[in-house]
Design an enzyme around this catalytic site. Structure first.
Site, short mmCIF file in Angstrom:
data_model
loop_
_atom_site.label_atom_id
_atom_site.label_comp_id
_atom_site.label_asym_id
_atom_site.label_seq_id
_atom_site.Cartn_x
_atom_site.Cartn_y
_atom_site.Cartn_z
N ARG A 1 7.27 25.44 -5.40
CA ARG A 1 6.74 24.10 -5.13
C ARG A 1 6.92 23.83 -3.64
O ARG A 1 8.02 23.91 -3.11
CB ARG A 1 7.41 23.04 -6.00
CG ARG A 1 8.91 22.89 -5.88
CD ARG A 1 9.39 21.62 -6.58
NE ARG A 1 10.82 21.59 -6.80
CZ ARG A 1 11.71 21.20 -5.90
NH1 ARG A 1 11.31 20.80 -4.71
NH2 ARG A 1 13.00 21.20 -6.19
N HIS B 1 10.93 17.84 -5.36
CA HIS B 1 10.95 17.83 -6.83
C HIS B 1 10.22 16.59 -7.35
O HIS B 1 9.38 16.67 -8.23
CB HIS B 1 12.39 17.84 -7.32
CG HIS B 1 12.54 17.64 -8.78
ND1 HIS B 1 12.22 18.62 -9.70
CD2 HIS B 1 12.95 16.57 -9.50
CE1 HIS B 1 12.43 18.16 -10.93
NE2 HIS B 1 12.87 16.91 -10.83
N TYR C 1 18.54 20.95 0.76
CA TYR C 1 19.03 22.14 0.05
C TYR C 1 18.19 23.40 0.28
O TYR C 1 18.52 24.46 -0.26
CB TYR C 1 19.12 21.86 -1.45
CG TYR C 1 17.85 21.33 -2.10
CD1 TYR C 1 16.84 22.19 -2.51
CD2 TYR C 1 17.67 19.96 -2.30
CE1 TYR C 1 15.69 21.71 -3.11
CE2 TYR C 1 16.52 19.46 -2.91
CZ TYR C 1 15.53 20.34 -3.31
OH TYR C 1 14.38 19.86 -3.89
#
Length: 375
Positions: free
Chosen positions: A266, A270, A279
């Site tokens: 992706r 999210h 992250y």
């Protein structure tokens, strides 16, 4: 494993990390091209462009405060569109919360997807005959639903296939085990489609399991597993088509279910409530963007003389107009009243929930909507 007669790809006795590919990152053919005509290939490309443009506009709407939290799909168009193209009209799609592109192929209007993320219950009301289950936000909860629906069809002697979508994080949930174990034992016509996009919010793929692949988890349930390049829409279609046909009409000695691991990425967050820069680093993102499924398919279609600049521009103009119209239609619907948050979890509102609503209504009446806004 399995082989599908007449399919463009044969998946037979493959190693679980022997990833199926048809075209590489430059659109060059490296495998068996599926039997799709020119019109179908262009339509697949158009749906991928449509899903990508819609995604960008939806994120923008959320940033402007015109829509609630939204889960972007960019980067996953190849896996979604290619797999949905493999389903027959009467087959069933069981989504998680990110399959806007696949749902579009199956007949869910963009307006409905927008309404859902704008908080309207009407966003769950799909057109008659769409055969798409409601969006499932709780992780992996839809997997037993798909298994149960497929088992019911089998018991009725019907040949519908259920394709269930979920992410790599879902494979760590108990519902994943229960759904796949039941499917293997009762031989249900189910395709379990794992969109392995490398991150379950901020948890990387390597923290989900010690297994070398997610596809190999199928062996524990006695069913077939296959890994496919999820950013190669032609490979996705080939594998999905073979899995669907096996679920519908298995050869003697075969079991109907298949676990497909579609390896992809992706590109964005999210959800719009997430900051992926915390992250993961830009170098990782750029490495995966080089595998982007849309220019990859476009390059192949140009090489085959199917697409040119004029046709691409025509598709892009049509996509922009379609998305703009859907946004106008969705925003013309009056915003839902807050009471709707309490009304649709149960057929009849239980006393405890009714009391919570009354408390909410009292605070709202006394202080106005500003009482629920952050500074």
């Amino acid at each position: 494993m399995y082989a599908q007669e007449g399919s463009a790809v044969t998946v037979f006795d493959r190693a679980y990390d022997d990833t199926v590919r048809v075209i590489d990152e430059d659109g060059e053919v490296v495998g068996d091209v599926p039997d799709l005509d020119e019109g179908e290939l262009v339509e697949m490309y158009r749906y991928m462009k449509l899903a990508r443009h819609f995604d960008g506009r939806a994120v923008s709407l959320q940033r402007q405060g015109r829509m609630g939290t939204y889960p972007p799909l960019s980067g996953q168009e190849g896996a979604q569109i290619g797999s949905a193209f493999a389903l027959a009209e009467d087959d069933w799609m069981v989504p998680s919360y990110r399959e806007h592109g696949a749902a579009l192929v199956r007949g869910v209007p963009l307006k409905k997807t927008l309404l859902y993320w704008m908080g309207h219950e009407a966003g769950n009301e799909f057109p008659e005959g769409t055969n798409v289950f409601p969006v499932a936000v709780p992780i992996a909860s839809q997997i037993p639903h798909a298994t149960g629906g497929a088992w019911a069809k089998k018991l009725r002697g019907e040949d519908d296939v259920f394709m269930c979508y979920f992410g790599d994080g879902a494979t760590s949930e108990g519902d994943f085990h229960e759904g796949l174990n039941f499917a293997g034992v009762f031989d249900t016509p189910t395709v379990f489609w794992c969109n392995n996009n490398q991150w379950a919010i901020s948890v990387p793929r390597e923290r989900q399991t010690a297994s070398a692949t997610l596809a190999q988890k199928a062996e524990a349930y006695g069913i077939d597993g296959v890994q496919v390049d999820g950013m190669d829409p032609l490979a996705v279609y080939s594998v999905a088509k073979a899995a669907v046909e096996k679920a519908r009409n298995p050869d003697e000695g075969q079991l109907r279910p298949t676990l497909v691991e579609a390896v992809q990425y992706r590109f964005g967050a999210h959800t719009t409530a997430d900051d992926p820069t915390v992250y993961r680093d830009d170098e990782e993102v750029e490495t995966w963007k080089a595998k982007d499924p849309i220019p990859r398919l476009e390059a192949y279609l140009r090489n085959e003389g199917i697409l040119d600049d004029e046709r691409v521009a025509e598709i892009e103009d049509g996509v922009k107009a379609q998305v703009a119209d859907a946004i106008d239609d969705a925003e013309s619907v009056p915003r839902p009243e807050p009471r709707e948050m309490f009304e649709h979890a149960y057929a009849e509102m239980p006393a405890e929930l009714a009391a919570q609503y009354e408390e909410f209504a009292a605070v709202r009446e006394k202080h106005g909507d500003e009482a629920f806004l952050e500074d």
